[in-house]
Write a protein that holds these residues in place. Structure first.
Motif, PDB file in Angstrom:
ATOM      1  N   TRP A  16      -4.576  -5.272   8.122  1.00  0.00           N
ATOM      2  CA  TRP A  16      -4.471  -4.276   7.056  1.00  0.00           C
ATOM      3  C   TRP A  16      -3.179  -4.551   6.308  1.00  0.00           C
ATOM      4  N   MET A  70      -0.549  -2.795   4.036  1.00  0.00           N
ATOM      5  CA  MET A  70      -0.241  -1.401   3.788  1.00  0.00           C
ATOM      6  C   MET A  70       0.288  -1.246   2.367  1.00  0.00           C
ATOM      7  N   TYR A 108     -13.387  -0.556   7.267  1.00  0.00           N
ATOM      8  CA  TYR A 108     -12.925   0.554   6.415  1.00  0.00           C
ATOM      9  C   TYR A 108     -13.424   1.903   6.944  1.00  0.00           C
ATOM     10  N   SER A 124      -3.109   1.962  -1.128  1.00  0.00           N
ATOM     11  CA  SER A 124      -4.259   2.220  -0.268  1.00  0.00           C
ATOM     12  C   SER A 124      -4.367   0.992   0.651  1.00  0.00           C
ATOM     13  N   LYS A 125      -4.994   1.179   1.844  1.00  0.00           N
ATOM     14  CA  LYS A 125      -5.057   0.048   2.782  1.00  0.00           C
ATOM     15  C   LYS A 125      -5.991  -1.033   2.246  1.00  0.00           C
TER      16      LYS A 125
END
Ligand code: SAM
Length: 223
Positions: free
Chosen positions: A12, A14, A59, A17-18
């Protein structure tokens, strides 16, 4: 940009939004128009959830995905290689991805992709006919299937019996409308989970809405 490792070369990023990324096995190459990002000297590929059910599952909070570097993966329903390319990133140079696709047209792209990705082995066959590729495929650590066929559960069980190691994990992407267009997705997902329980321990079942409408990913472990 801060990175958080999830599993085998999947991260991910950061940002506001991821953003899901895989470490690019073939630097400089984008496979389906996804963005390439350079972070601390390493190149990553954006993994787009509306293009890939496995990305959509991450997600949606997927917990049990056991595809570390070096894994051998059997992938059924490879199409032109969108998700396959990310699985190839996941297992890295020491892993192997055996990608089965029935359509010669889709398979042609897959063969081109495999020229650049040395851990990818395309097999242009019907996944129902395991005997046509059993000579090339070893016992695998992970079975991924996305064929969108009515008999998808039978295909998954047959391949897991032949190729999946005992205790290993698998993921079955189901298109609920391919099974029964008249029934709600929730009902079809539950029915599919029940039919897998004889051969597998079902780990999680993830509805992929809103990234992929009428699709779910069911994660299992072979008994
Ligand atoms: C939804 S697409 C797969 C998309 C791909 N998994 C991805 O995420 O990039 C389904 C694919 O399964 C293939 N397929 C359908 N039946 C099959 C079978 N019996 N054996 C192998 N491939 C099959 C289709 O030709 C199609 O390319």
């Amino acid at each position: 940009m801060e990175l958080r490792k999830i599993t085998g070369n999947v991260y991910w990023a950061m940002t506001k939004s991821k953003l899901l990324l895989t470490k690019n096995l073939v630097a400089g190459e984008s496979v389906y128009g996804e963005k390439l990002l350079r972070i601390s000297g390493q190149e990553y590929r954006e993994w787009i959830p509306i293009r890939s059910k496995l990305s959509a599952a991450f997600y949606k909070g997927l917990k049990t995905v056991a595809i570390p570097e070096g894994s051998k993966v059997l992938y059924l329903g490879a199409s032109s290689g969108t998700t396959v390319s990310h699985v190839s990133d996941m297992v890295g140079a020491t892993g192997e991805v055996y990608a089965v696709e029935i359509s010669e047209e889709m398979g042609a792209n897959l063969i081109l992709l495999a020229e650049k990705r040395k851990n990818l082995f395309p097999i242009i066959e019907d996944a129902r006919k395991t005997e046509t590729y059993s000579k090339f495929v070893p016992k695998c650590d992970f079975l991924y299937q996305d064929v969108a066929q009515r008999d998808q559960v039978d295909i998954f069980i047959k391949n897991s019996n032949v190729f999946l190691k005992n205790g290993a994990y698998g993921a079955l992407a189901i298109k609920t409308k391919s099974i029964d267009v008249s029934k709600p997705s929730r009902f079809i997902i539950e029915q599919t989970v029940n039919s897998l329980k004889r051969n597998f321990i079902v780990q999680e079942s993830i509805d992929l809405f809103p990234y992929q409408r009428d699709h779910a990913l069911i994660i299992v472990r072979k008994k």
